[in-house]
Design a protein around this motif. Structure first.
Motif, PDB file in Angstrom:
ATOM      1  N   LEU A  94       0.832  -1.209   0.000  1.00  0.00           N
ATOM      2  CA  LEU A  94       0.000   0.000   0.000  1.00  0.00           C
ATOM      3  C   LEU A  94       0.867   1.261   0.000  1.00  0.00           C
ATOM      4  N   GLY A  95       2.177   1.058  -0.128  1.00  0.00           N
ATOM      5  CA  GLY A  95       3.092   2.206  -0.158  1.00  0.00           C
ATOM      6  C   GLY A  95       3.323   2.796   1.223  1.00  0.00           C
ATOM      7  N   LEU A  96       3.106   2.001   2.262  1.00  0.00           N
ATOM      8  CA  LEU A  96       3.274   2.498   3.636  1.00  0.00           C
ATOM      9  C   LEU A  96       4.456   1.785   4.293  1.00  0.00           C
ATOM     10  N   PRO A  97       5.003   2.357   5.379  1.00  0.00           N
ATOM     11  CA  PRO A  97       6.105   1.672   6.065  1.00  0.00           C
ATOM     12  C   PRO A  97       5.679   0.267   6.496  1.00  0.00           C
ATOM     13  N   ALA A  98       6.555  -0.709   6.287  1.00  0.00           N
ATOM     14  CA  ALA A  98       6.214  -2.118   6.543  1.00  0.00           C
ATOM     15  C   ALA A  98       5.747  -2.357   7.971  1.00  0.00           C
ATOM     16  N   ASN A  99       6.427  -1.717   8.921  1.00  0.00           N
ATOM     17  CA  ASN A  99       6.116  -2.038  10.323  1.00  0.00           C
ATOM     18  C   ASN A  99       5.165  -1.032  10.971  1.00  0.00           C
ATOM     19  N   LYS A 100       4.409  -0.351  10.143  1.00  0.00           N
ATOM     20  CA  LYS A 100       3.533   0.724  10.619  1.00  0.00           C
ATOM     21  C   LYS A 100       2.637   0.314  11.791  1.00  0.00           C
ATOM     22  N   PHE A 101       2.138  -0.898  11.774  1.00  0.00           N
ATOM     23  CA  PHE A 101       1.188  -1.300  12.812  1.00  0.00           C
ATOM     24  C   PHE A 101       1.725  -2.371  13.754  1.00  0.00           C
ATOM     25  N   ASN A 102       3.014  -2.667  13.635  1.00  0.00           N
ATOM     26  CA  ASN A 102       3.560  -3.725  14.493  1.00  0.00           C
ATOM     27  C   ASN A 102       3.369  -3.431  15.977  1.00  0.00           C
ATOM     28  N   HIS A 103       3.406  -2.134  16.343  1.00  0.00           N
ATOM     29  CA  HIS A 103       3.277  -1.800  17.771  1.00  0.00           C
ATOM     30  C   HIS A 103       1.913  -2.223  18.338  1.00  0.00           C
ATOM     31  N   CYS A 104       0.919  -2.316  17.482  1.00  0.00           N
ATOM     32  CA  CYS A 104      -0.428  -2.706  17.958  1.00  0.00           C
ATOM     33  C   CYS A 104      -0.451  -4.123  18.517  1.00  0.00           C
ATOM     34  N   PHE A 105       0.572  -4.917  18.157  1.00  0.00           N
ATOM     35  CA  PHE A 105       0.571  -6.333  18.541  1.00  0.00           C
ATOM     36  C   PHE A 105       1.479  -6.617  19.737  1.00  0.00           C
ATOM     37  N   LYS A 106       1.973  -5.517  20.356  1.00  0.00           N
ATOM     38  CA  LYS A 106       2.885  -5.713  21.490  1.00  0.00           C
ATOM     39  C   LYS A 106       2.209  -6.520  22.604  1.00  0.00           C
ATOM     40  N   ASP A 107       1.030  -6.126  22.979  1.00  0.00           N
ATOM     41  CA  ASP A 107       0.277  -6.904  23.981  1.00  0.00           C
ATOM     42  C   ASP A 107      -0.857  -7.651  23.289  1.00  0.00           C
TER      43      ASP A 107
END
Ligand SMILES: O=C(O)CCC(=O)C(=O)O
Ligand SMILES: [Fe+2]
Length: 264
Positions: A94-107
């Protein structure tokens, strides 16, 4: 006592063994063992929007087979890596940073489910799993060679069987990814039909964010020609709401992302 009865889930702890699940208030023809990817996970205590109380879910492991826990924990760790990779590829596409939402999965509240579907003598009366869309971000599904999974074709709503491919996973985009990318990749409606002769095993991995994550279309994707199609919602409350029919049949409709759709 059966080993599985010792790890039976109850109203307080939804993890472990059970055989009474409902999809959209209709009982499914199956036995299930659920476990969390993070051994202890916080989720809202109720679906009520203004109830801020949290509840801790903890995995229940049977004593036998002795390597059950270790094997399944290792499986979860490996599939989790794959789920991150897939999420990253979706955002890159989608042309966005790969790890854009990785922080959502911390917990994360991710879980793995072991499904056992016994043969069903009344194929015209039951479904192994009723039709539904998966609520999470991404689903990595392992299945045996029996088949039964079906998806709806968008053009005409027909049910299309998904033929099992040996040693391959089925990857489903869940509702969260659909909302994040504002309908670019859609979560597919699916069901599992019964088989009167053969039992079937499947193992879905549900990649779920932390309960406090607010889900809404990604700002970078929203502009004049592509306005936000969904209002923001809280993942934990959505999930708690979705699971309300787990123990008892209810007369309420299951929560769906279209309930958050902004009308044009
Ligand atoms: O057993 C399967 O193939 C799919 C099960 C499923 O759709 C689910 O558990 O959400
Ligand atoms: Fe599903």
């Amino acid at each position: 006592m059966d080993e599985k009865k010792k790890v039976k889930r109850d109203e307080v702890n939804a993890m472990g063994y059970h055989d009474r699940e409902h999809t959209k208030n209709v009982r499914d023809w199956k036995e299930v063992f659920d476990y969390l990817v993070q051994n202890q996970t916080e989720i809202p205590a109720s679906h009520e929007a203004d109830d801020k109380e949290l509840r801790t879910l903890t995995n229940q492991w049977p004593q036998y087979p002795t390597d059950f826990r270790e094997t399944l924990e290792e499986y979860a760790r490996e599939v989790e890596k794959l789920a991150y990779k897939l999420l990253e590829l979706i955002f890159l596409s989608l042309g966005l940073p790969a790890n854009k939402f990785n922080h959502c999965f911390k917990d994360q509240s991710s879980m793995v489910r072991l499904n056992y579907y016994p043969p069903c003598p009344f194929p015209h009366l039951a479904l192994r799993v009723g039709k539904h869309k998966d609520a999470g971000a991404i689903i990595v599904l392992a299945q045996d060679d029996v088949g039964g999974l079906e998806v709806t074709r968008k053009s005409d709503g027909e049910w299309i069987p998904v033929k099992p491919t040996p040693d391959a996973y089925i990857i489903n985009v869940g509702d969260i990814v659909q909302v994040w990318n504002n309908d670019k990749y859609e979560s597919v409606e699916h069901r599992v039909v019964v088989n009167s002769e053969k039992e079937r095993f499947s193992i879905p991995f549900f990649f779920f964010p932390a309960h406090h994550v607010m889900v809404k279309p990604v700002e970078e994707l929203v502009h004049e020609k592509n306005s936000a199609k969904y209002r923001e919602y809280n993942w934990g409350k959505f999930f708690a709401n979705r699971n309300r029919s787990d123990f008892n049949k209810r007369n309420v409709e299951n929560i769906q992302i279209y309930h958050f759709r902004i009308s044009e």
